[in-house]
Design a protein around this motif. Structure first.
Motif, short mmCIF file in Angstrom:
data_model
loop_
_atom_site.label_atom_id
_atom_site.label_comp_id
_atom_site.label_asym_id
_atom_site.label_seq_id
_atom_site.Cartn_x
_atom_site.Cartn_y
_atom_site.Cartn_z
N ASP A 1 -19.00 4.21 -10.30
CA ASP A 1 -18.78 5.52 -10.94
C ASP A 1 -18.36 6.58 -9.92
O ASP A 1 -18.55 7.77 -10.15
CB ASP A 1 -20.02 5.98 -11.70
N PHE A 2 -17.80 6.16 -8.79
CA PHE A 2 -17.34 7.09 -7.77
C PHE A 2 -16.13 7.87 -8.31
O PHE A 2 -15.28 7.29 -9.02
CB PHE A 2 -16.96 6.30 -6.52
N PRO A 3 -15.98 9.21 -8.08
CA PRO A 3 -16.78 10.01 -7.15
C PRO A 3 -17.85 10.87 -7.80
O PRO A 3 -18.85 11.21 -7.16
CB PRO A 3 -15.73 10.90 -6.50
N LEU A 4 -17.66 11.32 -9.05
CA LEU A 4 -18.56 12.31 -9.64
C LEU A 4 -19.51 11.71 -10.67
O LEU A 4 -20.37 12.43 -11.17
CB LEU A 4 -17.73 13.43 -10.30
N GLY A 5 -19.35 10.46 -11.00
CA GLY A 5 -20.22 9.85 -12.00
C GLY A 5 -19.86 10.21 -13.43
O GLY A 5 -20.64 9.92 -14.34
N LEU A 6 -18.70 10.82 -13.65
CA LEU A 6 -18.29 11.18 -15.01
C LEU A 6 -17.74 9.98 -15.76
O LEU A 6 -17.82 9.92 -17.00
CB LEU A 6 -17.24 12.30 -14.98
N TYR A 7 -17.15 9.04 -15.04
CA TYR A 7 -16.60 7.83 -15.65
C TYR A 7 -17.21 6.61 -14.97
O TYR A 7 -17.58 6.65 -13.79
CB TYR A 7 -15.08 7.79 -15.50
N LYS A 8 -17.27 5.54 -15.73
CA LYS A 8 -17.78 4.28 -15.22
C LYS A 8 -16.68 3.23 -15.34
O LYS A 8 -16.22 2.92 -16.44
CB LYS A 8 -19.02 3.84 -16.00
N CYS A 9 -16.26 2.69 -14.19
CA CYS A 9 -15.32 1.58 -14.15
C CYS A 9 -16.10 0.28 -13.96
O CYS A 9 -17.03 0.23 -13.15
CB CYS A 9 -14.33 1.76 -13.00
N TRP A 10 -15.72 -0.74 -14.70
CA TRP A 10 -16.39 -2.02 -14.54
C TRP A 10 -15.42 -3.16 -14.80
O TRP A 10 -14.33 -2.98 -15.36
CB TRP A 10 -17.61 -2.12 -15.46
N THR A 11 -15.84 -4.33 -14.38
CA THR A 11 -15.07 -5.55 -14.59
C THR A 11 -16.02 -6.72 -14.68
O THR A 11 -17.18 -6.64 -14.23
CB THR A 11 -14.06 -5.77 -13.45
N HIS A 12 -15.55 -7.82 -15.27
CA HIS A 12 -16.33 -9.06 -15.40
C HIS A 12 -15.55 -10.16 -14.68
O HIS A 12 -14.50 -10.59 -15.17
CB HIS A 12 -16.56 -9.44 -16.86
N LEU A 13 -16.06 -10.62 -13.53
CA LEU A 13 -15.34 -11.57 -12.70
C LEU A 13 -16.05 -12.91 -12.66
O LEU A 13 -17.27 -12.98 -12.54
CB LEU A 13 -15.20 -11.03 -11.27
N ASP A 14 -15.26 -13.97 -12.76
CA ASP A 14 -15.75 -15.34 -12.62
C ASP A 14 -15.15 -15.90 -11.34
O ASP A 14 -13.93 -16.05 -11.21
CB ASP A 14 -15.32 -16.18 -13.82
N PHE A 15 -16.01 -16.23 -10.37
CA PHE A 15 -15.55 -16.68 -9.06
C PHE A 15 -15.44 -18.20 -8.97
O PHE A 15 -15.22 -18.73 -7.88
CB PHE A 15 -16.49 -16.16 -7.97
N ASP A 16 -15.59 -18.91 -10.08
CA ASP A 16 -15.34 -20.35 -10.15
C ASP A 16 -16.14 -21.10 -9.07
O ASP A 16 -15.59 -21.87 -8.28
CB ASP A 16 -13.84 -20.64 -10.01
N GLN A 17 -17.45 -20.88 -9.07
CA GLN A 17 -18.32 -21.50 -8.08
C GLN A 17 -19.36 -22.38 -8.78
O GLN A 17 -19.75 -22.11 -9.92
CB GLN A 17 -19.02 -20.45 -7.23
N GLN A 18 -19.78 -23.42 -8.08
CA GLN A 18 -20.84 -24.30 -8.56
C GLN A 18 -21.95 -24.35 -7.52
O GLN A 18 -21.71 -24.18 -6.32
CB GLN A 18 -20.32 -25.71 -8.84
N VAL A 19 -23.16 -24.57 -7.99
CA VAL A 19 -24.32 -24.61 -7.09
C VAL A 19 -25.26 -25.71 -7.56
O VAL A 19 -25.38 -25.98 -8.77
CB VAL A 19 -25.04 -23.24 -7.06
N THR A 20 -25.89 -26.37 -6.61
CA THR A 20 -26.90 -27.39 -6.89
C THR A 20 -28.27 -26.79 -6.64
O THR A 20 -28.55 -26.29 -5.54
CB THR A 20 -26.69 -28.62 -6.00
N VAL A 21 -29.11 -26.83 -7.66
CA VAL A 21 -30.47 -26.29 -7.57
C VAL A 21 -31.42 -27.47 -7.46
O VAL A 21 -31.53 -28.28 -8.39
CB VAL A 21 -30.81 -25.42 -8.80
N TYR A 22 -32.08 -27.59 -6.32
CA TYR A 22 -33.01 -28.68 -6.09
C TYR A 22 -34.30 -28.46 -6.87
O TYR A 22 -34.63 -27.34 -7.24
CB TYR A 22 -33.33 -28.82 -4.60
N ALA A 23 -35.01 -29.56 -7.09
CA ALA A 23 -36.30 -29.48 -7.77
C ALA A 23 -37.34 -28.83 -6.86
O ALA A 23 -37.18 -28.77 -5.63
CB ALA A 23 -36.75 -30.87 -8.20
N LYS A 24 -38.40 -28.35 -7.46
CA LYS A 24 -39.50 -27.75 -6.71
C LYS A 24 -40.27 -28.84 -5.98
O LYS A 24 -40.75 -29.79 -6.59
CB LYS A 24 -40.43 -27.00 -7.65
N PRO A 25 -40.40 -28.75 -4.65
CA PRO A 25 -41.16 -29.78 -3.92
C PRO A 25 -42.65 -29.64 -4.18
O PRO A 25 -43.23 -28.57 -4.02
CB PRO A 25 -40.81 -29.50 -2.45
N GLN A 26 -43.25 -30.73 -4.59
CA GLN A 26 -44.68 -30.74 -4.88
C GLN A 26 -45.23 -32.12 -4.57
O GLN A 26 -44.66 -33.14 -4.99
CB GLN A 26 -44.94 -30.36 -6.34
#
Length: 377
Positions: free
Chosen positions: A195-220
């Motif tokens: 919302d720079f500079p005065l906060g009167l307007y809000k600019c936004w976007t929705h971005l997909d960075f095409d990434q994958q991640v592996t989430v390991y199990a909880k070690p117990q």
């Protein structure tokens, strides 16, 4: 709003965003990927301007009319400058590192020069949050899958003004990645706003960075069965090594034979009594083991126990493999073996009869939750 209607609207929104803002490892913002509307403070400013205009026309007060016109001009100028500033933003994502589901991962975003304006930078504070942490499945069988139920927290990052500091270092934004279940996931879209500079307007976007991640199990720690792998020369627990490049432990002294390397000669004995002897070294053959869990143990408990054992055995630099419900990983040691075992355990499906250590299939979140519910029953 009913959950079914909310999911339907979200799927329609994501499909529209896939066409308008396609997934990419690197995004340079433009007209198609930027949305802008007045903020709450901006709407208040507009209402104030209208009230000043009505009061000025009602009482025929020129100063009040001039003030309303001044407020209106500020709104118009801020509209163009806010959009122009946000359009200078360019981001590039690096592949996220695997992490355990009981911890929190990170997605690294690098602020890079924009292709259209490489000498100008985006200023202000970026507000970043996950629109959907995990990309929904495209198949009809998982069309009604819900996203991970985590708090949609907003993270703020202050952008460095490279024009002022005269530095060309790339700024990195570390966005927390909360995924509470194991598996391999395709990351969803990030909502980035400014919302720079005065906060009167809000600019936004929705971005997909095409990434994958592996989430390991909880070690117990759990009931893990250790089986030794028999070898053909198991009786020879110690073997002599006469290789020049060997870094093994000292074993014994033998008579020197012509042709042996001189660096193996024990010069201390030669100088003492004139006897030429050579040093021989030993290499302890490491035993190989296979880790497994009894079949009557719950799947999630077994996966957590094998994950804990994998970390423990890797820390001890021992040779091990894993065998559990169709998952067969040959014995080996090292960091590569650890990541291979942890990835295979993370992607292990309880209702699947076959599993592979090299599988890269994206795991459905809802299916994992259903498996946990069935296992508890």
């Amino acid at each position: 709003m009913p959950a079914s209607l909310s999911n339907y609207l979200q799927r329609r929104l994501l499909k529209w965003l896939d066409r308008r803002v396609p997934a990419s490892h690197e995004h340079h913002l433009n007209v198609n990927s930027i949305f802008i509307l007045p903020s709450g403070f901006g709407w208040s400013f507009i209402i104030l301007s209208l009230c000043l205009f009505l009061l000025g026309t009602n009482y025929q007060n020129n100063l009040m009319l001039l003030l309303s016109y001044l407020c209106l001009s500020i709104m118009l100028l801020t509209l163009f400058y806010t959009h122009q500033n946000f359009a200078r933003l360019a981001l590039k994502a690096t592949p996220p590192s695997p992490f355990h589901c009981n911890l929190q991962g990170e997605l690294q975003l690098q602020v890079i020069p924009h292709a259209a304006a490489p000498t100008k930078t985006c200023n202000g504070v970026l507000a970043i949050k996950w629109l959907n942490t995990v990309r929904p499945m495209d198949t009809t069988a998982h069309a009604s899958n819900e996203n991970i139920s985590v708090a949609q927290q907003t993270y703020s990052f202050s952008l460095n003004d490279n024009e002022v500091t005269d530095t060309k270092q790339t700024q990195t934004l570390s966005v927390p990645l909360p995924i509470p279940v194991r598996g391999r996931f395709a990351l969803g879209r990030l909502t980035i706003a400014c919302d720079f500079p005065l906060g009167l307007y809000k600019c936004w976007t929705h971005l997909d960075f095409d990434q994958q991640v592996t989430v390991y199990a909880k070690p117990q720690e759990g009931p893990v069965t250790v089986n030794k792998v028999a070898s053909s020369n198991e009786s020879d627990s110690v073997s002599q090594v006469n290789d020049l490049t060997s870094n093994e432990d000292f074993y014994a002294l033998n008579d020197y034979e012509v042709g042996q390397p001189l660096n193996r000669v024990s010069w201390k004995h030669v100088a003492k009594n004139g006897n030429w002897v050579s040093k021989s070294f030993t290499s302890l053959q490491s035993d190989s083991f296979v880790l497994s869990v009894p079949s009557n143990i719950d799947v999630e408990t077994a996966v957590s126990a094998l994950t804990y054992a994998t970390l423990s055995w890797t820390g001890a630099d021992r040779v091990f493999g894993i065998q559990y419900k169709g998952l067969n990983i040959a014995p080996a040691h090292g960091v590569k073996q650890m990541h291979e075992c942890l990835s295979a355990l993370a992607c292990l499906n309880s209702h699947s009869s076959q599993a592979s250590s090299t599988s890269n299939k994206t795991v459905s979140i809802s299916s994992i939750k259903n498996e946990r519910a069935r296992s508890t029953k």
